[in-house]
Enzyme design. Structure first.
Site, PDB file in Angstrom:
ATOM      1  N   ALA A  67       1.032  -0.728   0.100  1.00  0.00           N
ATOM      2  CA  ALA A  67      -0.258  -0.228  -0.112  1.00  0.00           C
ATOM      3  C   ALA A  67       1.058   1.182   0.426  1.00  0.00           C
ATOM      4  O   ALA A  67       2.118   1.009   0.278  1.00  0.00           O
ATOM      5  CB  ALA A  67      -1.233  -0.212   1.148  1.00  0.00           C
ATOM      6  N   GLU A 113      -0.707  -9.029  -1.209  1.00  0.00           N
ATOM      7  CA  GLU A 113      -2.515  -8.930  -0.341  1.00  0.00           C
ATOM      8  C   GLU A 113      -2.887  -9.333  -2.000  1.00  0.00           C
ATOM      9  O   GLU A 113      -4.009 -10.346  -1.753  1.00  0.00           O
ATOM     10  CB  GLU A 113      -2.820  -8.268   0.419  1.00  0.00           C
ATOM     11  CG  GLU A 113      -2.530  -8.635   1.970  1.00  0.00           C
ATOM     12  CD  GLU A 113      -2.560  -7.045   2.576  1.00  0.00           C
ATOM     13  OE1 GLU A 113      -2.385  -5.923   2.002  1.00  0.00           O
ATOM     14  OE2 GLU A 113      -3.409  -7.525   3.777  1.00  0.00           O
ATOM     15  N   GLU A 133       4.607  -4.825   6.825  1.00  0.00           N
ATOM     16  CA  GLU A 133       3.622  -3.943   7.551  1.00  0.00           C
ATOM     17  C   GLU A 133       4.293  -4.203   9.331  1.00  0.00           C
ATOM     18  O   GLU A 133       4.294  -2.650  10.103  1.00  0.00           O
ATOM     19  CB  GLU A 133       2.705  -4.316   8.172  1.00  0.00           C
ATOM     20  CG  GLU A 133       1.975  -4.002   6.318  1.00  0.00           C
ATOM     21  CD  GLU A 133       1.925  -5.156   5.388  1.00  0.00           C
ATOM     22  OE1 GLU A 133       2.503  -6.109   5.119  1.00  0.00           O
ATOM     23  OE2 GLU A 133       1.141  -5.401   4.689  1.00  0.00           O
TER      24      GLU A 133
HETATM   25  N1  CAA Z   1       4.692   3.041   0.056  1.00  0.00           N
HETATM   26  C1  CAA Z   1       5.336   3.723  -1.027  1.00  0.00           C
HETATM   27  N2  CAA Z   1       6.496   4.632  -1.783  1.00  0.00           N
HETATM   28  C2  CAA Z   1       6.841   3.042  -2.634  1.00  0.00           C
HETATM   29  C3  CAA Z   1       6.951   1.644  -1.708  1.00  0.00           C
HETATM   30  C4  CAA Z   1       5.662   1.894  -0.918  1.00  0.00           C
HETATM   31  N3  CAA Z   1       5.099   1.231  -0.128  1.00  0.00           N
HETATM   32  N4  CAA Z   1       7.577   1.114  -1.623  1.00  0.00           N
HETATM   33  C5  CAA Z   1       8.170   1.956  -2.835  1.00  0.00           C
HETATM   34  N5  CAA Z   1       8.385   3.053  -2.396  1.00  0.00           N
HETATM   35  C6  CAA Z   1       8.624   4.104  -3.265  1.00  0.00           C
HETATM   36  C7  CAA Z   1       9.845   4.817  -2.789  1.00  0.00           C
HETATM   37  O1  CAA Z   1      10.230   5.161  -1.377  1.00  0.00           O
HETATM   38  C8  CAA Z   1      11.253   4.920  -3.931  1.00  0.00           C
HETATM   39  O2  CAA Z   1      10.479   6.607  -3.962  1.00  0.00           O
HETATM   40  P1  CAA Z   1      11.171   7.846  -4.686  1.00  0.00           P
HETATM   41  O3  CAA Z   1      12.693   7.107  -5.539  1.00  0.00           O
HETATM   42  O4  CAA Z   1      10.154   8.441  -4.533  1.00  0.00           O
HETATM   43  O5  CAA Z   1      12.442   7.806  -3.008  1.00  0.00           O
HETATM   44  C9  CAA Z   1      10.537   4.507  -5.034  1.00  0.00           C
HETATM   45  O6  CAA Z   1       9.583   3.676  -4.725  1.00  0.00           O
HETATM   46  C10 CAA Z   1      12.110   3.769  -5.438  1.00  0.00           C
HETATM   47  O7  CAA Z   1      12.057   2.416  -4.243  1.00  0.00           O
HETATM   48  P2  CAA Z   1      13.170   2.245  -3.210  1.00  0.00           P
HETATM   49  O8  CAA Z   1      13.993   3.760  -3.570  1.00  0.00           O
HETATM   50  O9  CAA Z   1      13.333   2.454  -1.637  1.00  0.00           O
HETATM   51  O10 CAA Z   1      13.930   0.935  -3.615  1.00  0.00           O
HETATM   52  P3  CAA Z   1      14.610   0.088  -3.404  1.00  0.00           P
HETATM   53  O11 CAA Z   1      14.958  -0.771  -4.054  1.00  0.00           O
HETATM   54  O12 CAA Z   1      16.044   0.357  -2.922  1.00  0.00           O
HETATM   55  O13 CAA Z   1      13.792  -0.689  -1.880  1.00  0.00           O
HETATM   56  C11 CAA Z   1      12.102  -1.555  -1.135  1.00  0.00           C
HETATM   57  C12 CAA Z   1      12.866  -1.540  -2.795  1.00  0.00           C
HETATM   58  C13 CAA Z   1      12.316  -3.005  -0.365  1.00  0.00           C
HETATM   59  C14 CAA Z   1      10.792  -2.541  -1.322  1.00  0.00           C
HETATM   60  C15 CAA Z   1      11.857  -0.528  -0.676  1.00  0.00           C
HETATM   61  O14 CAA Z   1      10.785   0.453  -1.136  1.00  0.00           O
HETATM   62  C16 CAA Z   1      10.536  -1.252   0.468  1.00  0.00           C
HETATM   63  O15 CAA Z   1      11.070  -0.900   1.981  1.00  0.00           O
HETATM   64  N6  CAA Z   1       9.259  -0.622   0.485  1.00  0.00           N
HETATM   65  C17 CAA Z   1       8.043  -0.977   1.750  1.00  0.00           C
HETATM   66  C18 CAA Z   1       7.357  -2.038   1.829  1.00  0.00           C
HETATM   67  C19 CAA Z   1       6.580  -1.912   2.948  1.00  0.00           C
HETATM   68  O16 CAA Z   1       6.794  -1.437   3.900  1.00  0.00           O
HETATM   69  N7  CAA Z   1       4.777  -2.358   2.118  1.00  0.00           N
HETATM   70  C20 CAA Z   1       3.823  -2.458   3.257  1.00  0.00           C
HETATM   71  C21 CAA Z   1       3.252  -1.059   2.933  1.00  0.00           C
HETATM   72  S1  CAA Z   1       1.966  -1.190   4.359  1.00  0.00           S
HETATM   73  C22 CAA Z   1       0.741  -1.881   3.114  1.00  0.00           C
HETATM   74  O17 CAA Z   1       0.999  -2.521   2.321  1.00  0.00           O
HETATM   75  C23 CAA Z   1      -0.081  -2.753   4.680  1.00  0.00           C
HETATM   76  C24 CAA Z   1      -1.305  -2.971   4.423  1.00  0.00           C
HETATM   77  O18 CAA Z   1      -1.455  -4.310   4.528  1.00  0.00           O
HETATM   78  C25 CAA Z   1      -2.412  -2.594   2.556  1.00  0.00           C
END
Ligand code: CAA
Length: 259
Positions: A67, A113, A133
């Protein structure tokens, strides 16, 4: 198909409705609008008689990294109550046609999901799955704790959900989360090939098999058996059943019409 879609692209190819998540700059992070678009596209494709199977994939280097954290970071429970952001996810369970997910790169959080909402999952060898999460001080909210536990049982689901760690496509295959792993360069080609195979099957059979299998996940075995039997009987009212069995007897390939 629908020019108003902003975060996905949709096309129909060889009776396959293809929905592509299209926010590659943020690894297809799912904002509310995007989830509504995905579900709206599924519903349109479900109604489109030229479409037999739906394929869901992600553009760029990920399927979906969850998300959209930036969208929800400042939210409070009243916002969630009023916006009801998970309501479209419930509509996904009403789609009748088989949905195949083709996952590459990250399928995390809400992205995982979404993958678990598909009926079949094909994963590129580089795919990584997980529920991170917990590392954000939250938990899955779109079915993750329920779907993963039904699939894996309590022991493994606890490990995935509490640790927030990611797991490889190979592990996902071993644990029955994905149907097969495929080299990344062949993922879409192979998934489409399988989808075309399903598209040649009688659509009513696909529809009622899907319904019966989903029933098995939630219902008691006797409720599920009753529904299965009704669906089996119902298929004998279809032209495709007559054609399928006639073609077998006449030793020719059946031509199915979906009626
Ligand atoms: N939400 C918003 N933006 C996100 C995102 C997310 N879930 N995942 C990645 N992005 C964005 C980053 O902020 C980044 O944007 P900028 O270039 O503007 O900074 C871009 O995508 C590229 O990401 P990274 O530079 O972080 O890429 P990476 O290869 O270094 O890392 C990753 C990849 C490990 C997936 C890392 O992006 C990450 O940890 N993302 C978040 C994953 C996460 O926590 N997901 C769960 C979300 S909560 C949820 O989903 C709740 C639910 O059940 C409904």
């Amino acid at each position: 198909m629908d020019q108003s879609d902003e975060f996905i692209s949709v096309k129909v190819e060889d009776a396959i409705g293809i929905v592509e998540l299209n926010r590659p700059d943020v690894l297809n992070a799912l904002n509310r609008h995007m989830v509504s678009e995905v579900v709206g596209a599924f519903e349109r494709l479900d109604r489109d008689e030229s479409v037999k199977v739906i394929l869901l994939m992600g553009r760029g280097r990920a399927f979906a990294a969850g998300a959209d954290i930036k969208e929800m970071a400042g939210a409070n429970p009243v916002d969630f109550e009023l916006l009801d952001p998970f309501a479209p996810w419930d509509r996904m369970t009403l789609i009748k046609k088989p949905i195949i997910g083709a996952v590459h790169g990250f399928a995390l959080g809400g992205g995982f999901e979404l993958a678990l909402s598909c009926d079949l999952l094909f994963a590129a060898e580089d795919a990584r799955f997980g529920f991170p999460e917990v590392n954000l001080g939250v938990m899955p909210g779109a079915g993750g704790t329920q779907r993963l536990t039904k699939l894996l049982g309590k022991t493994r689901a606890m490990e995935w959900l509490l640790s927030g760690e990611t797991f490889s496509a190979e592990e996902a295959l071993q644990w029955g989360i994905v149907n097969r792993t495929i080299p990344q360069s062949l993922l879409i080609e192979e998934t489409k090939r399988f989808a075309r195979k399903l598209a040649g099957k009688p659509p009513l059979s696909l529809r009622l098999i899907k319904e019966s299998v989903h029933m098995a996940v939630d219902a008691t075995i006797s409720e599920g058996m009753k529904q299965e039997r009704k669906n089996f009987y119902l298929l004998f009212a279809s032209e495709d059943q007559k054609e399928g069995m006639k073609a077998f007897v006449e030793k020719r390939t059946a031509e199915f019409k979906g009626r």
